[in-house]
Design a protein around this motif. Structure first.
Motif, mmCIF file in Angstrom:
data_model
loop_
_atom_site.group_PDB
_atom_site.id
_atom_site.type_symbol
_atom_site.label_atom_id
_atom_site.label_comp_id
_atom_site.label_asym_id
_atom_site.label_seq_id
_atom_site.Cartn_x
_atom_site.Cartn_y
_atom_site.Cartn_z
ATOM 1 N N MET A 1 -34.441 82.206 44.364
ATOM 2 C CA MET A 1 -35.326 82.531 45.476
ATOM 3 C C MET A 1 -35.863 83.963 45.354
ATOM 4 S SD MET A 1 -36.856 81.684 48.088
ATOM 5 C CE MET A 1 -37.240 81.688 49.773
ATOM 6 N N LYS A 2 -35.039 84.884 44.835
ATOM 7 C CA LYS A 2 -35.437 86.290 44.788
ATOM 8 C C LYS A 2 -36.711 86.502 43.971
ATOM 9 C CE LYS A 2 -31.943 88.557 43.569
ATOM 10 N NZ LYS A 2 -30.833 89.391 43.190
ATOM 11 N N ASP A 3 -36.773 85.907 42.773
ATOM 12 C CA ASP A 3 -37.960 86.068 41.922
ATOM 13 C C ASP A 3 -39.175 85.420 42.565
ATOM 14 O OD1 ASP A 3 -36.331 87.336 40.129
ATOM 15 O OD2 ASP A 3 -35.957 85.523 38.958
ATOM 16 N N ASN A 4 -38.967 84.248 43.097
ATOM 17 C CA ASN A 4 -40.034 83.502 43.735
ATOM 18 C C ASN A 4 -40.533 84.223 44.992
ATOM 19 O OD1 ASN A 4 -41.781 81.355 43.928
ATOM 20 N ND2 ASN A 4 -40.315 80.006 44.912
ATOM 21 N N PHE A 5 -39.633 84.922 45.673
ATOM 22 C CA PHE A 5 -39.982 85.599 46.919
ATOM 23 C C PHE A 5 -41.103 86.613 46.714
ATOM 24 C CE2 PHE A 5 -39.389 88.703 50.359
ATOM 25 C CZ PHE A 5 -39.383 87.852 51.448
ATOM 26 N N SER A 6 -41.029 87.382 45.648
ATOM 27 C CA SER A 6 -42.080 88.366 45.358
ATOM 28 C C SER A 6 -43.430 87.691 45.193
ATOM 29 C CB SER A 6 -41.748 89.153 44.099
ATOM 30 O OG SER A 6 -40.617 89.945 44.336
ATOM 31 N N ASN A 7 -43.446 86.560 44.494
ATOM 32 C CA ASN A 7 -44.699 85.812 44.324
ATOM 33 C C ASN A 7 -45.226 85.311 45.664
ATOM 34 O OD1 ASN A 7 -44.552 86.164 41.563
ATOM 35 N ND2 ASN A 7 -43.528 84.201 41.225
ATOM 36 N N ILE A 8 -44.326 84.853 46.515
ATOM 37 C CA ILE A 8 -44.719 84.307 47.814
ATOM 38 C C ILE A 8 -45.363 85.381 48.692
ATOM 39 C CG2 ILE A 8 -43.829 83.358 49.987
ATOM 40 C CD1 ILE A 8 -41.695 81.891 48.248
ATOM 41 N N ILE A 9 -44.712 86.560 48.793
ATOM 42 C CA ILE A 9 -45.227 87.580 49.719
ATOM 43 C C ILE A 9 -46.431 88.330 49.168
ATOM 44 C CG2 ILE A 9 -43.012 87.879 50.896
ATOM 45 C CD1 ILE A 9 -42.724 90.569 49.389
ATOM 46 N N ASN A 10 -46.727 88.182 47.888
ATOM 47 C CA ASN A 10 -47.906 88.835 47.311
ATOM 48 C C ASN A 10 -49.187 88.037 47.527
ATOM 49 O OD1 ASN A 10 -47.200 91.411 46.204
ATOM 50 N ND2 ASN A 10 -45.827 90.301 44.856
ATOM 51 N N SER A 11 -49.122 87.014 48.326
ATOM 52 C CA SER A 11 -50.267 86.164 48.606
ATOM 53 C C SER A 11 -51.309 86.901 49.444
ATOM 54 C CB SER A 11 -49.764 84.930 49.365
ATOM 55 O OG SER A 11 -50.839 84.219 49.905
ATOM 56 N N ALA A 12 -52.577 86.561 49.230
ATOM 57 C CA ALA A 12 -53.664 87.096 50.058
ATOM 58 C C ALA A 12 -53.641 86.440 51.439
ATOM 59 C CB ALA A 12 -55.005 86.864 49.381
ATOM 60 N N THR A 13 -53.006 85.276 51.526
ATOM 61 C CA THR A 13 -52.824 84.592 52.805
ATOM 62 C C THR A 13 -51.599 85.199 53.488
ATOM 63 O OG1 THR A 13 -53.663 82.544 51.833
ATOM 64 C CG2 THR A 13 -52.387 82.321 53.859
ATOM 65 N N PRO A 14 -51.676 85.494 54.788
ATOM 66 C CA PRO A 14 -50.495 86.014 55.475
ATOM 67 C C PRO A 14 -49.301 85.055 55.338
ATOM 68 C CG PRO A 14 -52.418 86.204 56.883
ATOM 69 C CD PRO A 14 -52.822 85.386 55.685
ATOM 70 N N VAL A 15 -48.128 85.631 55.137
ATOM 71 C CA VAL A 15 -46.901 84.850 54.975
ATOM 72 C C VAL A 15 -45.913 85.297 56.044
ATOM 73 C CG1 VAL A 15 -45.012 84.234 53.427
ATOM 74 C CG2 VAL A 15 -47.269 84.726 52.475
ATOM 75 N N LEU A 16 -45.534 84.356 56.906
ATOM 76 C CA LEU A 16 -44.547 84.631 57.938
ATOM 77 C C LEU A 16 -43.195 84.146 57.427
ATOM 78 C CD1 LEU A 16 -44.087 85.612 60.883
ATOM 79 C CD2 LEU A 16 -44.271 83.220 61.556
ATOM 80 N N ILE A 17 -42.256 85.079 57.294
ATOM 81 C CA ILE A 17 -40.920 84.742 56.838
ATOM 82 C C ILE A 17 -40.018 84.661 58.061
ATOM 83 C CG2 ILE A 17 -38.966 85.431 55.402
ATOM 84 C CD1 ILE A 17 -41.485 84.922 53.750
ATOM 85 N N ASP A 18 -39.317 83.548 58.198
ATOM 86 C CA ASP A 18 -38.365 83.356 59.292
ATOM 87 C C ASP A 18 -36.964 83.405 58.698
ATOM 88 O OD1 ASP A 18 -36.892 82.545 61.535
ATOM 89 O OD2 ASP A 18 -37.349 80.418 61.204
ATOM 90 N N PHE A 19 -36.267 84.521 58.915
ATOM 91 C CA PHE A 19 -34.864 84.613 58.514
ATOM 92 C C PHE A 19 -34.041 83.957 59.616
ATOM 93 C CE2 PHE A 19 -36.590 88.037 55.903
ATOM 94 C CZ PHE A 19 -35.896 87.870 54.711
ATOM 95 N N TYR A 20 -33.287 82.931 59.255
ATOM 96 C CA TYR A 20 -32.551 82.151 60.251
ATOM 97 C C TYR A 20 -31.164 81.807 59.721
ATOM 98 C CZ TYR A 20 -32.786 77.892 57.510
ATOM 99 O OH TYR A 20 -32.598 76.966 56.522
ATOM 100 N N ALA A 21 -30.358 81.178 60.592
ATOM 101 C CA ALA A 21 -29.065 80.634 60.195
ATOM 102 C C ALA A 21 -28.873 79.302 60.910
ATOM 103 C CB ALA A 21 -27.944 81.602 60.561
ATOM 104 N N ASP A 22 -28.201 78.371 60.237
ATOM 105 C CA ASP A 22 -27.986 77.043 60.817
ATOM 106 C C ASP A 22 -27.169 77.097 62.112
ATOM 107 O OD1 ASP A 22 -29.440 75.683 58.882
ATOM 108 O OD2 ASP A 22 -27.702 75.443 57.576
ATOM 109 N N TRP A 23 -26.275 78.072 62.221
ATOM 110 C CA TRP A 23 -25.394 78.181 63.382
ATOM 111 C C TRP A 23 -26.036 78.914 64.563
ATOM 112 C CZ3 TRP A 23 -25.293 83.308 64.037
ATOM 113 C CH2 TRP A 23 -25.417 84.122 62.899
ATOM 114 N N CYS A 24 -27.251 79.371 64.403
ATOM 115 C CA CYS A 24 -27.916 80.232 65.388
ATOM 116 C C CYS A 24 -28.711 79.417 66.406
ATOM 117 C CB CYS A 24 -28.816 81.203 64.614
ATOM 118 S SG CYS A 24 -30.059 82.032 65.590
ATOM 119 N N GLY A 25 -28.312 79.498 67.669
ATOM 120 C CA GLY A 25 -29.010 78.776 68.735
ATOM 121 C C GLY A 25 -30.470 79.169 68.892
#
Length: 99
Positions: free
Chosen positions: A1-25
């Motif tokens: 995911m780390k290598d791919n992440f740089s490619n994802i956020i370098n997009s000209a299209t806005p990228v919203l990243i949602d940091f979440y956890a399965d246990w989080c209400g």
């Protein structure tokens, strides 16, 4: 995911990243809101969910201390950050202000 992440956020299209956890209400409350945001904005935004338990190094790199935390990137630059649950219209307004 780390290598791919740089490619994802370098997009000209806005990228919203949602940091979440399965246990989080609040994360479970945010998930359908983000789906509605994506349905409304379509291809003008990418929404990526990142599980902090499975991607601890990435969460640490962006100093995610609580979930949910959303970060908005465009062309590799972090434009916005917010922790907690926001309403659909607030998220859409934020994204639109950076497009």
């Amino acid at each position: 995911m780390k290598d791919n992440f740089s490619n994802i956020i370098n997009s000209a299209t806005p990228v919203l990243i949602d940091f979440y956890a399965d246990w989080c209400g609040p994360c479970k409350m945010l998930a359908p809101i983000l789906k509605e945001v994506k349905d409304e904005l379509g291809d003008t935004v990418k929404i990526i969910k990142i599980d902090v338990d499975k991607n601890q190094s990435l969460a640490s790199r962006y100093q995610v201390r609580g979930v949910p935390t959303m970060l908005l990137f465009k062309e590799g630059k972090q434009l916005w950050r917010q922790s907690g649950v926001l309403q659909k219209q607030d998220i859409i307004s934020t994204i639109n202000s950076y497009t």
